[in-house]
Each structure stands twice: as C-alpha cells, then as structure tokens.
Design an enzyme around this catalytic site. Structure first.
Site: not given
Ligand SMILES: Cc1ncc(C[n+]2csc(CCOP(=O)(O)OP(=O)(O)O)c2C)c(N)n1
Ligand SMILES: [Mg+2]
Ligand SMILES: CC(=O)[C@@H](O)[C@H](O)COP(=O)(O)O
Length: 657
Positions: A282, A368, A396
C-alpha cells in the site's frame, strides 16, 4: 509521448512489451501522485494496485469478464485503463469522477457499493447468472483486500462458492493493511504465507541468478514465474482456501506484471473458483505514503506531491478528536468502559484511548456484525462497551443491534461518526440511515449533540446508563462553535425562544445551527419562530409533543432520513396525542444522493437556512403578493434541485402575524 497517452482502453495494453508495461506502471504511479495529491482521495490503496490492475486487464476481457473491486476505493487505475484519466481533476466532486466504481461512468464498472466484503457475493451471483443463461465463457473476477477479507460476508460467499465449478477468480490483494495492519487469525495466516521463510529467499535467489543469465535468462525467468506461482502449493502453508477445496495460486509478487499475468492466466485456465494471492504494498512508490505508518495514505486530503505534507491543514478541532478526548477522560473515571472498532481505530478517534488502555480496546477487523454482538457479550459481563463506527457502516450490524443488544436491554453505547451527509464518498457513505434503523430498537435512546458541551453530556449520560443501549451521532469534520441554549425546560434546549406560539422549529445535531439561522431570516420577515433541540431526540419525549401543541406550525430539521427520522416520529407521537398541528419535515429524502461536497448536497436537498425559511414562509401562506422568491436569499447553488415539500404537510390554517 508518454505511453499513458496511448492507453484509452484495455486492449491498448496488449500491444505493449513487458518493458513498456513496466514503464506504463511508473507513469500511472506518477499520474496518481500528481492528481490525487491535488484532489485528495485513496492514494495509498491505488498506488498498491498499479501492476495488479494492469495484469488484470491484460488477462481478462473486461467488461465481458466482470472485474468487481471490493469496497471500490482502489479502482482508480481501473478507471485510468478504461478511458477515464481525463476525469481525475474532478475526482470525488459534484458532477465529476466518482472515487468508486460508477455504472454511469463506464460499462467496465459493475458494483458501486463501497461497503467492504461484498465482492464475493456479487461475483457468485454474476457467475451463477451467466451460467444459468448459457454465458459460460465469462470469467468473473473479484479483487478483495486483506482487510475486506475479514468481513463475514466473504465467508458466507466462500462457503457457497466452494461447492461450485463456476469460473471465478478471487484476487486477494494482500498488503497487510486495512487502515492499520489488518488484525485477526486470517491476517496472521496470510502473513504466514507472505513471509514464509521457505518461500521468499529461495525464489528470490533463483530469480536473480536467472535474470543475470544472458539470452536464456528471460525465457527461463518467465518459466520460473510459472513454477513460482505453483510453488506455493509446495513451499508454504496455505490450507485456508484449499481446505475449502478452492484452488489457490500464489503468493505472487503483486508488483511483478509478468508473474501476475502468469498466475492470473493459470487461474483463469482452471475454469472453476480460484484464489490468486497477490502480495502488494500500500502506498508503493511514494515515500511519504510508504513511511506514514498510521495508514500509508489510505485516504488523504490535498497534499504536497513531493513531501506528502497536507495542503492547508485545518487547525480546527473535529468531532472525532472531541470524542477521542472524551473517551480518554471517561476511561479514566470508568474502569468498566471498553471500546470497539471495526478496523478503523484512528478514523473513529479511539487511538488515544487505545494508547492509554490497550487492554480495553478491541479491533475486530472489518466486521461490524461481530463488533456489535461482541459488545453484547462484553456488556453481559457488566462492562460498558462503546462501539465507535461510521454511521453508514452501522447498517451492517442492524440485526445484532436489534436482537443481541436491544432484546437483552444491554448497556452498549454506539457512537456514529460521519453521521449525516458526508458527500464526496458518494451514495453508500452518507450516514443517513442510522436514526431510522436504530430508532426501531425498543429501549434505545438516541442523541445528536449539536456541539462539544452537548457531546460531553451525552457521553456521560450514555456510558452511565445501565438498562439499555444508547446511540450518539455527529457529523463528519469540524466541531461547530458551542451553541448554548437560551433556556432548558423539561430536557428541551430552547435555542431561540419566543412566547408567541407561531412556528416551532425542532432541530438536532448539525441542523441546530441551520434552524437558528432560519429563525433569524423568518424574524426579518416578521414571522416569529422558536427553535428547540431535544438532544436526546429518540424516543420522542412527551414534553416535546406537549410543547408542539398550540403552534400554527412545527418544522423539523435533521441530517438523516426523513422517513423514520426524528420528524416523522414526532409527527406520529403528536398524532397519537391528538396534537393537531401541521408538521413540515426537512431532512434527507429517501434517495441515493449523488457525489458532491457535503455543503452542495445539503443545498441540493434544501437543508440550508434560506431554503428552510423560504419553505416555511410558503407553508404559512404569507400574502401571495409578496412572493417569497423576492424576499429571501436563494442560497441554493445554481442548478440545484428545487426543494420538494415533504408529502406529510397538511394544509396550514391561515396565520395571523
Ligand atoms: C463495511 C465497511 N466497514 C468499513 C469500511 C471502511 N473502509 C474502507 S476501506 C477499509 C480498509 C480496506 O482494507 P483492504 O480491504 O485491505 O483494502 P486496501 O485499502 O488495503 O487496499 C475500510 C475499513 C468500509 N468501506 N466498509
Ligand atoms: Mg489491505
Ligand atoms: C473507503 C472508505 O470507506 C473510507 O476510507 C472512506 O473513504 C472514509 O472516508 P473519511 O474517513 O475521509 O470519511
């Protein structure tokens, strides 16, 4: 000419050599840094998927082969490769390029929901639908991050996918991070694969020596990729997926286009469900992002494109910071207080509480539902959990709120940050459903503090309540100046007090300021209007219902859904109590709101002082010769949708002024 200028559709990739593809990746990285540093957005996640997205579009035939991006915040490169690089100066703006996939923008975009962990469900449905309709030549690809992989929906989907032979490729984009490092056993498993000592050095050594070999080096290197992609089955443990009888390929270097292409081709060739485990970084290629340990520039505002320093950082306190401070103080005085987050410790403001009380904070990953029921369990033992969550993600955990927390009358406090219109993250990020959803929970008390003093009081009250759940909600961004009550009677804060029972405006949270300013505009028009803030607005209090009695009109203003919101519940309570006063509702319509800034969206839906005042004047049927149009500032933005009166207005009696 830059290679990027020649890329307008995925097919354009196929005429590039491997060296040119590597150069293109570098150009895209520079493009992302240059553009997203200006507009803000999800820079870190997209810097991590440059090579992966190029490889996806080389191997699969989008949109014939759907590529579904989980959460969608990492789809900028996909947009660049599908002809939308010209839109990036308008990223996340009104009438501009969405920060997430958008069906209106491109046929290459399939899913717009930015709530994590849904991509495998989507992919299963798409693949099954194609099969049932004879389109067996279409491979469905889901790109899901290691963070999103911690969401329960993923495992519901995998349980179903595992027993199919559907042509699906599940690309795990494993950068080891959500915002913070991804938590839980699953992450540990992925990390074990990622860092398997038997895997990395062996292959790196082979790869380096072969590359140095003249002439036969490159073909041999290509061959190694094929071997490497398969080596996983031999060299490192990866039972998680294969135990589900889902084929696994990887881990693959997520920044090596050749390796990725080989692995994706191998996966596509299987013809059934396959996981391709790509190891990515990232924030890759931008030192400031790579070094920003908190979240690797997961989501940024405008920054310096070289140093990464924020441009014009706000020095104003935010609701999130205020909450964080309150929690630290409450944590000191209340040893029973514990806190939960769903992979958003810093974004919801719990980092300081976690630093002070590390054993009293629980990050459950993007889960959640689990957080809510986990909180129920914690509360059942006599603790007081505070689950801090963005309002929209509370959706959720509705069943868990109703049936685990509510049914057992447990003292859980839910703190909804980003409540109300958030705007630039699009339709699925507005925190507008929480009141209507949580308001159905018997015994739940819901507060929308208008400023920091009210937040302090609400948290004090919530965290000392023992006989049921509480929910406190506040908007995204800066903390407003304190808005003291003129007087408080029976728990109702009168912000503008008039003896004359003419118009009563009932507002809460961020809409209190709007209400006060609307009352001033009305006063200039000779219309007396009082403003009252119930603070703890749900359940609707008898005192509020009684207060409404005798007014010529009641107007309610809220930054949440009209249907099921404070106003509709007040109107119902008034009707039940025989209080026959017309009620006009100002709030969020039951629509998916388009991407724009918060201010632009609020203006579009009539949640501004001028729009409210104008509408009230129209409603109290002022002298038709004095058209309201001439007399009030029209503070709607040009082209905004005219305010649509709520359906529930009953014809007002002719007022006397
Ligand atoms: C249900 C839900 N909870 C929280 C979020 C907030 N959120 C957006 S991106 C993220 C992290 C995602 O991590 P990952 O799937 O590993 O993707 P990366 O950003 O590392 O590419 C979160 C917690 C969300 N979009 N949806
Ligand atoms: Mg990730
Ligand atoms: C993609 C996602 O769900 C979050 O990263 C979202 O962008 C939250 O943004 P803010 O924290 O800026 O409100």
């Amino acid at each position: 000419m830059p290679l990027l200028d020649s890329i307008n559709r995925p097919d354009d990739l196929r005429r590039l050599s491997s060296d040119e593809l590597t150069s293109l990746a570098a150009e895209i990285r520079r493009f992302l840094i240059t553009n997203v540093s200006r507009t803000g957005g999800h820079l870190g996640p997209n810097l991590g998927v440059v090579e992966l997205t190029i490889a996806l579009h080389l191997v699969f035939d989008s949109p014939h082969d759907p590529i579904v991006f989980d959460t969608g915040h990492q789809s900028y490169v996909h947009k660049i490769l599908t002809g939308r690089r010209g839109g990036f100066p308008t990223l996340r703006r009104k009438d501009g390029l969405s920060g997430y996939p958008s069906r209106a923008e491109s046929g290459h975009d399939w899913v717009e929901n930015s709530h994590a962990s849904a991509s495998l469900g989507w992919a299963h449905g798409l693949a099954q639908g194609f099969r049932l309709q004879g389109a067996s030549d279409r491979t469905v690809v889901a790109v899901i991050g290691d963070g999103a992989l911690t969401g329960g929906m993923v495992w519901e989907a995998l349980n179903n996918i595992a027993v199919t032979e559907l042509p699906m490729v599940i690309v795990v984009n494993d950068n080891g991070r959500s915002y913070a490092p991804t938590v839980g056993g699953l992450s540990a498993h992925l990390s074990a694969i990622r860092t398997s000592p038997r895997y990395e050095p062996t292959l790196d050594t082979i790869r380096t020596s072969i590359r140095r070999t003249p002439v036969v080096g490159r073909p041999a290197y290509e061959l190694l990729h094929g071997v490497k992609a398969g080596l996983k089955d031999v060299l490192a443990p990866q039972g998680l997926f294969s135990d589900l009888d889902i084929k696994y390929v990887g881990p693959v270097d997520g920044h090596d286009i050749g390796a990725l292409v080989l692995a994706l081709r191998q996966a596509k060739g299987f013809g059934g469900p396959v996981v391709v485990h790509a190891i990515t970084q990232k924030g890759r290629g931008f030192r400031a992002a790579e070094q920003y340990e908190i979240d690797l520039f997961h989501s940024i505002g405008p920054i310096d494109a070289v140093t990464g320093a924020p441009i014009n950082p706000s020095s104003h306190a935010t609701w999130t910071e205020a909450f964080g401070q309150e929690m630290v103080e409450l944590g000191e005085s209340n040893p029973k207080l514990v806190a939960l987050t769903a992979a958003m410790l810093h974004p919801v403001g719990l980092a300081r509480f976690a630093a002070m009380y590390p054993e009293r904070v629980f990050d459950v990953g993007i889960a959640e539902q689990h957080a809510m029921t986990y909180a129920a369990g914690l509360a059942r033992t006599g603790l007081h959990p505070v689950f801090a969550v963005y309002s929209t993600f509370l959706n959720r955990a509705l069943d868990q709120l109703v049936m685990d927390v509510g049914l057992h009358h447990l003292p859980v406090t839910i703190v909804c940050d980003r409540a109300g219109v958030t705007g630039s993250d699009g339709a699925s990020h507005n925190g507008v459903w929480d009141v209507a959803l949580a308001g159905i929970v018997p015994g739940l008390r819901l507060a929308a503090p208008r400023d920091q003093p009210r937040l302090h009081a609400a948290l004090e009250a919530a965290t000392t309540r023992r006989d049921g759940p509480t929910l406190i909600r506040y908007a995204k961004g800066r903390l407003p100046d304190p808005l003291p009550a003129v007087t408080t009677r029976e728990g109702l804060d009168h912000l503008v007090f008039t003896e004359q029972k003419n118009v009563l405006i009932v507002a809460w949270g961020s809409m209190c300021q709007v209400a006060v300013e609307a009352a001033k505009l009305l006063e200039r028009e000779g219309i007396a209007a009082g403003v009252v803030d119930p603070v703890w607005g749900l359940p609707v209090s008898d005192a509020l219902v009684e207060l409404c009695s005798g007014y010529r009109m009641v107007a309610t203003i809220e930054d949440d859904l009209i249907v099921g919101g404070l106003g509709s519940r007040l109107a119902l309570a008034m009707s039940d109590a025989g209080v026959d006063v017309p009620v006009r509702h100002f709030g969020v319509p039951q629509e998916y709101l388009p991407t724009a800034s918060r201010a632009e969206v609020l203006a579009d839906i009539g949640l501004t002082p001028g729009a409210v005042a104008r509408s009230i004047i129209e409603a109290v049927a002022v002298d038709e010769n004095d058209s309201a149009d001439d007399r009030l500032p029209d503070d709607r933005l040009p082209g905004a949708v005219r305010y649509r009166p709520a359906e529930t207005v009953t014809e007002p009696r002719r007022p006397t002024r």
